[in-house]
Scaffold this motif. Sequence first.
Motif, mmCIF file in Angstrom:
data_model
loop_
_atom_site.group_PDB
_atom_site.id
_atom_site.type_symbol
_atom_site.label_atom_id
_atom_site.label_comp_id
_atom_site.label_asym_id
_atom_site.label_seq_id
_atom_site.Cartn_x
_atom_site.Cartn_y
_atom_site.Cartn_z
ATOM 1 N N GLY A 60 122.573 34.553 9.669
ATOM 2 C CA GLY A 60 122.786 33.148 9.971
ATOM 3 C C GLY A 60 121.717 32.257 9.376
ATOM 4 N N ARG A 82 124.134 28.476 13.768
ATOM 5 C CA ARG A 82 125.533 28.753 14.083
ATOM 6 C C ARG A 82 126.070 27.762 15.118
ATOM 7 N NH1 ARG A 82 128.018 31.845 17.949
ATOM 8 N NH2 ARG A 82 126.017 32.507 18.782
ATOM 9 N N ARG A 83 125.194 27.412 16.049
ATOM 10 C CA ARG A 83 125.628 26.489 17.103
ATOM 11 C C ARG A 83 125.514 25.038 16.671
ATOM 12 N NH1 ARG A 83 122.515 30.215 21.414
ATOM 13 N NH2 ARG A 83 124.191 31.675 21.775
ATOM 14 N N GLU A 106 120.869 31.614 15.203
ATOM 15 C CA GLU A 106 121.696 31.186 16.341
ATOM 16 C C GLU A 106 121.791 29.666 16.397
ATOM 17 O OE1 GLU A 106 121.191 34.812 19.589
ATOM 18 O OE2 GLU A 106 120.374 32.835 20.037
ATOM 19 N N ASP A 107 120.662 28.995 16.174
ATOM 20 C CA ASP A 107 120.661 27.533 16.195
ATOM 21 C C ASP A 107 121.584 26.987 15.111
ATOM 22 O OD1 ASP A 107 118.913 27.556 18.268
ATOM 23 O OD2 ASP A 107 117.119 27.232 17.041
#
Lengths: 84, 558
Positions: free
Chosen positions: A9, A81-82, A78-79
Amino acid sequence: MSRAREGSGVPGGPAVSRRTVDLMLTAATTMLFLGFLWLVIGQPGAFSAQAVIAAGFALIAYAVASTWFYQRWIDAGEDRRRGS
Amino acid sequence: MRLAAPCAVLGWSGAALAGGSLGVSPPPETPVQWQAIGVFMVFVALTLVITWFAAKRTGSTEEFYSAGGNLRGFQNGMAIAGDWMSAATFLGMSGLVFTFGMDGIVYAIGAAISWPIIMFLLSDRVRNLGRHTYMDVVAYRLDNTAMRTLGSLSSLTIIFLYLTAQMVGAGALIQILFGLPYWVAVTLVGVLMSIYVSFGGMLATSWIQIIKAGILLVGGTILGAMALARFGYSLDTMLQSASTASPLGRDVLLPGNLLGDPVAALSLGLAFLFGPAGLPHILMRFYTVPDGRTARRSVSWASLFIAYFQIVVFLIGLAAITLLAGQDQFFAGDGKLIGGANMAALHLSQLLGGQWLLGVVSAVTFATILAVVAGLTLSAASTFSHDLYATVIARGNRDERREILISRVATVAVGLVAIGLGIVFEKQNVAFMATLSLAVAASVNFALLFLSLFWAGLTTRGALWGGIAGLVSSIVMVVLSAAVWVDVLGNAAPLFPYPHPTIFSLPLTLAVAVLASLSDRSARADRERAAYAGQLAISETGEQPDTSLPPAFATNDR
């Protein structure tokens, strides 16, 4: 579904899944430690005490640094992706 | 044989010294150390107050097993470090460096190197897939009853072996440190750990670990700084002095005094790498945080604290070689250190800071043992109530209040059994127990976790056969090794030549599990393989699979 791109990611990250990266990191860590053991125990006297201690402390530093950088790397993925 | 016990308390570091190679001598008649008892009483009072507050906040299974999942990364990192930094790390490793010199660096690295593995493979995945114990993960797509029964067997084996080694060692060590009778010390430890866990659950256990880790880090730093000051903070000076002062001479600076055989060293290395990743009381800590991200952060903090402490303890052991040399008051008539080499750090504290520093360090050591056994007890109670009662016996029709009641009863039962085992094994050499517990953790728990998380092809049959192969082979190889076959059973020579079985038992588990899974053609196996894709997505994201996800989290691995 296609093979994961940018598996971690992370922008510009490797085009492999996170699982593959994790397995490669684990294999590298295992080889580092077992290699150290093989060199140090298998060839006693080949290295000075200072060299053994320096290599040992370097491995310990690797253990800490790798967990810190890995954690930040996955968090960033993760950040991203979100969308945050 | 009594003093095999302080060696064994020291758990995984001490385990490597099985066979009495550490050279311990009988305990002297120790006067009651009021300073140590005073400091320890303060610690006990503080922990009982924490337990009282925690008990008021422990009403649900979520709170009992996982402290409500509300710990922060830093707090859980400290608690994980507290779980790991046992008396083994402090006394065992400093004693090992004191006796064998440079081999100690292998143990220092070994204690730190498993944390990247736990980070890369397990921390957030275990958190995302489970609720209370690691068996939630293994049983996620496999047969619940079969997996939890096997997992409970291996977990309880690990916990009771290590708990017994801790209790026996604690009794003997406290006898030396505090001058208390053996049975009083064992009973005191058993009663206190039962109170902490049964009333305060994971919340009390976590805070006890956090406090203990804090005082251990501070205590170790003070002792280390005082010792290093004697050498002008120069590593070269310390090494040169050690080679002059040690009975081993210059050999003390060469590796191989303890770990002479490369195969034995590699087997120990594998146990260090993968054993901690299979310890149920460590894995359970990942459920005390709210999400996978915090679980990862916990491991980062834990690795930092543990690595720092390993370096400090290594230097303390190295300094003790020189500073204790010629100090006749610390040596018995046979020339060995009073109480055994594991007492090197304690003797050093007395030399550098008198009775008060000895008292503080002794109390910290006792607190360390107490916190570790509390963590083990909670893990055992959770296995009984969550894995066996709630899932296997009640088949998921759980009554929360009844489950907590069973947890508390199990805690008291574990405490009583631990006291009994501690007393029964008082005069036995229990060093093999720590070796065996780490081997089982690596060969069964870690192996099954790894395959279930990273291989879609794992089936219930494969996991069962592999787990049984790992459990049986670990036990058989340790029983046939010198630690049991020679030291306990009195035979002339071991049938298994290596002290650690992991180099054989871990590959055996993996091979059997893979072969049994590949040959499984049942409909259940097909369903289990098909469920992997969903498990993979949840394990890495903590969320249910969503087709709108970007391709970063898509996979075609199946």
